[in-house]
Design an enzyme around this catalytic site. Structure first.
Site: not given
Length: 371
Positions: A260, A344, A346
């Site tokens: 990001c 993202h 994650e």
């Protein structure tokens, strides 16, 4: 208690406060995720923003301490269509109302969030003020126009950690207190990181060592890391000239992985530029095409700026693109062992399609000797 939302272009939206009271300013944005409001609230990337959820019912599963992605709530205010105070979730420890009030954040409901979203999509994200104390439309619009917005602002300094720490066993510990030396050491540059990034690195046998964003490159290298991870974060990437210089100094000396804001920082370190998107990408259903494999990934995203593909040097490969607007979602420099993605991987919240990128980072650290 009545609340009024005023945008800088003069548009007004009414609602009522379900948590807290007072007045706050920020850039008003929308997020399309159906769940994960606690992770959104605690994502440091939202510093300086008033977040509107498109999903109509919010609060029905309460909040759980284990789901926090950072130490606190970072949104300026939280705007929803309908708040549900009677939560049902065996893991929950408090209501969303109590959670927001404990962190001093204003929550507003009974707002036409669909109208806000449609307006932002047409006119673009803009500065706004939310208030329960000043309900004069002209006064609030003037305040919105005077507010600073996000362009040109370094908000990383407000959310980065104040001193280094290590991540071990799902929690932060003092440097040297992790009780183990095996595994790959990852120097994490904290620009406003989310905890799940650390969890996923640790799950792959890594030893994350987290440093403030202003840490000089020589101090990062003194930790003898196997790789450098540059996290997400808030604000305008073009304002982070110091962090960009740090990452540029590390290129070619260790493998680098950015997420990001970390992607935007890497893009600048490699010679590219960034620009502000009209209304950004925020939600858990953004389609991204991996140009190296041809596969489409459904991704979690939260960003209002992007890397300009035309500004990148020829040796930088664009690896991922957003299928909605063709913006750059991933880059790679093969000879410098550096790569990044705008979204993202994650998750937290969001799909898990892109977790493989953490495996790629581990493989790259194992392949490239310390330089």
């Amino acid at each position: 208690m009545k609340a009024l939302i005023a945008l800088e272009d003069g548009r007004l939206f009414e609602g009522r406060a379900f948590a807290g009271s007072g007045e706050t300013e920020g850039e008003i944005v929308f997020n399309t995720s159906m769940t994960g409001y606690q992770e959104i609230l605690t994502d440091p990337s939202y510093k300086g923003q008033i977040v509107t959820l498109t999903y109509p019912l919010v609060g029905n599963y309460g909040v759980t301490p284990e789901d926090d992605e950072s130490e606190g709530v970072h949104v300026q205010a939280f705007v929803v269509r309908e708040y549900e105070d009677a939560y049902s979730n065996w893991r929950a420890r408090a209501s969303l109302r109590d959670y927001l009030e404990a962190h001093g954040v204003l929550g507003v409901e009974q707002v036409d969030t669909r109208a806000i979203t449609r307006h932002i999509r047409r006119a673009g994200a803009m500065r706004a003020v939310v208030s329960t104390v000043d309900l004069d439309p002209g006064s609030l619009v003037a305040k919105a126009r005077r507010s600073p917005g996000l362009e040109g602002r370094d908000l990383v300094r407000e959310v980065t950690c104040r001193r280094p720490y290590e991540w071990h066993g799902g929690r932060a510990v003092e440097p040297g207190g992790a009780g183990r030396e095996e595994g790959l050491t990852v120097a994490v540059l904290d620009c406003g990181l989310k905890r799940n990034q650390l969890r996923l690195l640790e799950a792959r046998g890594c030893r994350p060592r987290v440093f403030p964003a202003g840490t000089p490159p020589e101090d990062l290298l003194a930790a003898e890391p196997d790789g450098i991870f540059v996290s997400n974060g808030p604000g305008d990437p073009a304002a982070l000239t110091g962090v960009v210089r740090t990452v540029r100094a590390l290129l070619g000396r260790r493998p680098v992985f950015g997420i990001c804001l970390g992607h935007q920082i890497l893009g600048q370190a490699l010679g590219g530029r960034t620009y502000k998107l009209k209304f950004g990408h925020r939600g858990g259903n953004q389609p991204v095409k991996n140009l190296r494999t041809g596969r489409v990934e459904i991704t979690s995203q939260n960003h209002g700026f992007a890397v300009d593909a035309d500004s990148l040097p020829a040796e930088v490969e664009v690896t991922h693109v957003n299928l909605n607007d063709q913006t750059v979602e991933g880059i790679r420099h093969p000879s410098l062992a550096a790569f990044s993605v705008q979204y993202h991987p994650e998750n937290a919240p969001g799909p898990h399609d892109a977790e493989y990128l953490f495996d790629d980072f581990v493989a790259l650290m194992r392949e490239v000797p310390k330089g």
